[in-house]
Design a protein around this motif. Structure first.
Motif, PDB file in Angstrom:
ATOM      1  N   GLU A  61     -19.705  64.203  48.620  1.00 34.94           N
ATOM      2  CA  GLU A  61     -19.901  64.271  50.067  1.00 34.94           C
ATOM      3  C   GLU A  61     -20.506  62.975  50.591  1.00 34.94           C
ATOM      4  OE1 GLU A  61     -22.330  67.725  50.283  1.00 34.94           O
ATOM      5  OE2 GLU A  61     -20.627  69.128  50.422  1.00 34.94           O
ATOM      6  N   THR A  62     -21.463  62.440  49.856  1.00 34.27           N
ATOM      7  CA  THR A  62     -22.119  61.207  50.280  1.00 34.27           C
ATOM      8  C   THR A  62     -21.187  60.010  50.187  1.00 34.27           C
ATOM      9  OG1 THR A  62     -24.265  62.076  49.566  1.00 34.27           O
ATOM     10  CG2 THR A  62     -24.091  59.688  49.868  1.00 34.27           C
ATOM     11  N   VAL A  63     -20.463  59.912  49.084  1.00 31.87           N
ATOM     12  CA  VAL A  63     -19.537  58.797  48.900  1.00 31.87           C
ATOM     13  C   VAL A  63     -18.439  58.837  49.961  1.00 31.87           C
ATOM     14  CG1 VAL A  63     -17.777  57.832  47.353  1.00 31.87           C
ATOM     15  CG2 VAL A  63     -20.020  58.499  46.454  1.00 31.87           C
ATOM     16  N   ALA A  64     -17.985  60.027  50.304  1.00 34.96           N
ATOM     17  CA  ALA A  64     -16.922  60.158  51.304  1.00 34.96           C
ATOM     18  C   ALA A  64     -17.357  59.649  52.673  1.00 34.96           C
ATOM     19  CB  ALA A  64     -16.483  61.620  51.403  1.00 34.96           C
ATOM     20  N   GLU A  65     -18.634  59.780  52.998  1.00 33.74           N
ATOM     21  CA  GLU A  65     -19.129  59.429  54.325  1.00 33.74           C
ATOM     22  C   GLU A  65     -19.846  58.083  54.373  1.00 33.74           C
ATOM     23  OE1 GLU A  65     -18.502  61.059  57.029  1.00 33.74           O
ATOM     24  OE2 GLU A  65     -17.441  62.682  55.987  1.00 33.74           O
ATOM     25  N   ARG A  66     -20.165  57.508  53.255  1.00 33.66           N
ATOM     26  CA  ARG A  66     -21.002  56.309  53.203  1.00 33.66           C
ATOM     27  C   ARG A  66     -20.325  55.093  53.826  1.00 33.66           C
ATOM     28  NH1 ARG A  66     -25.354  54.207  50.300  1.00 33.66           N
ATOM     29  NH2 ARG A  66     -25.155  52.015  49.682  1.00 33.66           N
ATOM     30  N   ASP A  67     -21.116  54.277  54.519  1.00 35.98           N
ATOM     31  CA  ASP A  67     -20.659  52.962  54.952  1.00 35.98           C
ATOM     32  C   ASP A  67     -20.689  52.052  53.726  1.00 35.98           C
ATOM     33  OD1 ASP A  67     -20.215  50.453  55.977  1.00 35.98           O
ATOM     34  OD2 ASP A  67     -21.931  50.453  57.342  1.00 35.98           O
ATOM     35  N   VAL A  68     -19.521  51.685  53.235  1.00 33.75           N
ATOM     36  CA  VAL A  68     -19.456  50.926  51.985  1.00 33.75           C
ATOM     37  C   VAL A  68     -19.258  49.431  52.221  1.00 33.75           C
ATOM     38  CG1 VAL A  68     -18.633  52.923  50.694  1.00 33.75           C
ATOM     39  CG2 VAL A  68     -16.968  51.348  51.707  1.00 33.75           C
ATOM     40  N   SER A  69     -19.373  48.984  53.462  1.00 31.40           N
ATOM     41  CA  SER A  69     -19.321  47.556  53.712  1.00 31.40           C
ATOM     42  C   SER A  69     -20.546  46.893  53.078  1.00 31.40           C
ATOM     43  CB  SER A  69     -19.280  47.258  55.206  1.00 31.40           C
ATOM     44  OG  SER A  69     -20.429  47.780  55.855  1.00 31.40           O
ATOM     45  N   ARG A  70     -20.404  45.644  52.657  1.00 35.38           N
ATOM     46  CA  ARG A  70     -21.484  44.966  51.970  1.00 35.38           C
ATOM     47  C   ARG A  70     -22.462  44.358  52.965  1.00 35.38           C
ATOM     48  NH1 ARG A  70     -21.932  47.804  49.013  1.00 35.38           N
ATOM     49  NH2 ARG A  70     -23.351  46.545  47.776  1.00 35.38           N
ATOM     50  N   PRO A  71     -23.744  44.348  52.629  1.00 35.91           N
ATOM     51  CA  PRO A  71     -24.728  43.755  53.529  1.00 35.91           C
ATOM     52  C   PRO A  71     -24.457  42.261  53.762  1.00 35.91           C
ATOM     53  CG  PRO A  71     -25.802  45.047  51.813  1.00 35.91           C
ATOM     54  CD  PRO A  71     -24.368  44.928  51.434  1.00 35.91           C
ATOM     55  N   GLU A  72     -24.828  41.798  54.955  1.00 36.19           N
ATOM     56  CA  GLU A  72     -24.696  40.374  55.260  1.00 36.19           C
ATOM     57  C   GLU A  72     -25.797  39.572  54.534  1.00 36.19           C
ATOM     58  OE1 GLU A  72     -22.268  39.044  56.960  1.00 36.19           O
ATOM     59  OE2 GLU A  72     -21.345  40.991  57.368  1.00 36.19           O
TER      60      GLU A  72
END
Length: 245
Positions: free
Chosen positions: A232-243
């Motif tokens: 559930e968490t992986v499906a919703e997570r913002d997976v963009s990398r930090p700047e």
């Protein structure tokens, strides 16, 4: 959807970016439990979680051979080098990502795979090819986790629950008698042993008679529930990398 049973057209029509890859090992688990214990348990936990999860997920075939040279003195054990394992799993995930399944949970059943799977997840994620997270079932079963050995109470219990016909019940006392109390041979916080045969006569660590079928049922419920939460968490997570900071 199980990739092994699906057609390519059925996979094409899926509306999901989420995949699960069970990862196990083919190695000794004492005189009483099958060489495929880590495969059976990884698949059982993955499948139990997917039954409860209410979204479409691609379920990949299991990776059946892992990093297990530490059991090489016991016949039937198979292993690949860490480099081969990392390459194989990483490229398997990359092939899923090529088709759009680029959020991947690696459901692991073998302790020897843990470090490599974390490294694989980091490389895939930082490269942008996929967001991959390893999940090891016996680390996610609450207080039971402290009893994890090898062919010991947890693995014996779970196999008794999901494939009871594969546990050699008449060999359990022999397994217990030849087992080690803990993993390794420790001095000054350093493990002197590299192979399991150095500290266990029959490949077992822990008391397998403490793993009955009812405990196995509870372990499967706990591990599956933890995996559902992770999915559930992986499906919703913002997976963009930090700047850059």
């Amino acid at each position: 959807m199980d990739l092994s049973e699906a057609t390519w057209t059925e996979v094409r029509d899926l509306e999901t970016d989420l995949a699960v890859v069970p990862v196990g090992s083919t190695e000794q688990h004492g005189p009483h439990a099958p060489l495929g214990t880590d495969v059976l348990t990884a698949e059982a936990v993955a499948d139990a979680a997917l039954e409860e999860f209410d979204r479409e997920v691609v379920r990949a075939p299991v990776v059946p051979v892992g990093i297990a040279e530490e059991h090489r003195q016991f016949p039937g054990t198979m292993w690949v080098s860490p480099d081969t394992f990392r390459s194989y799993v990483r490229e398997s995930v990359e092939s899923l990502a090529h088709h759009g399944f680029d959020r991947v949970v690696l459901v692991n059943g073998h302790g020897g795979n843990v470090d490599a799977l974390r490294e694989i997840g980091g490389r895939l994620t930082r490269s942008g090819e996929a967001y991959a997270v390893p999940f090891t079932w016996f680390q996610a079963v609450g207080d039971h986790s402290s009893d994890m050995g090898h062919g010991g109470p947890l693995e014996t219990a779970l196999v008794r629950h999901v494939a009871p016909e594969l546990v050699r019940e008449d060999r359990l006392e022999d397994a217990r008698a030849g087992a080690a109390d803990g993993w390794g041979e420790w001095v000054s916080h350093a493990n002197l042993a590299y192979d399991s045969a150095e500290f266990t006569d029959n490949g077992v660590v822990g008391d397998p008679t403490d793993g009955d079928e009812r405990r196995g049922e509870e372990l499967l419920e706990l591990a599956a529930a933890a995996l559902v939460r992770l999915l559930e968490t992986v499906a919703e997570r913002d997976v963009s990398r930090p700047e850059r900071r």
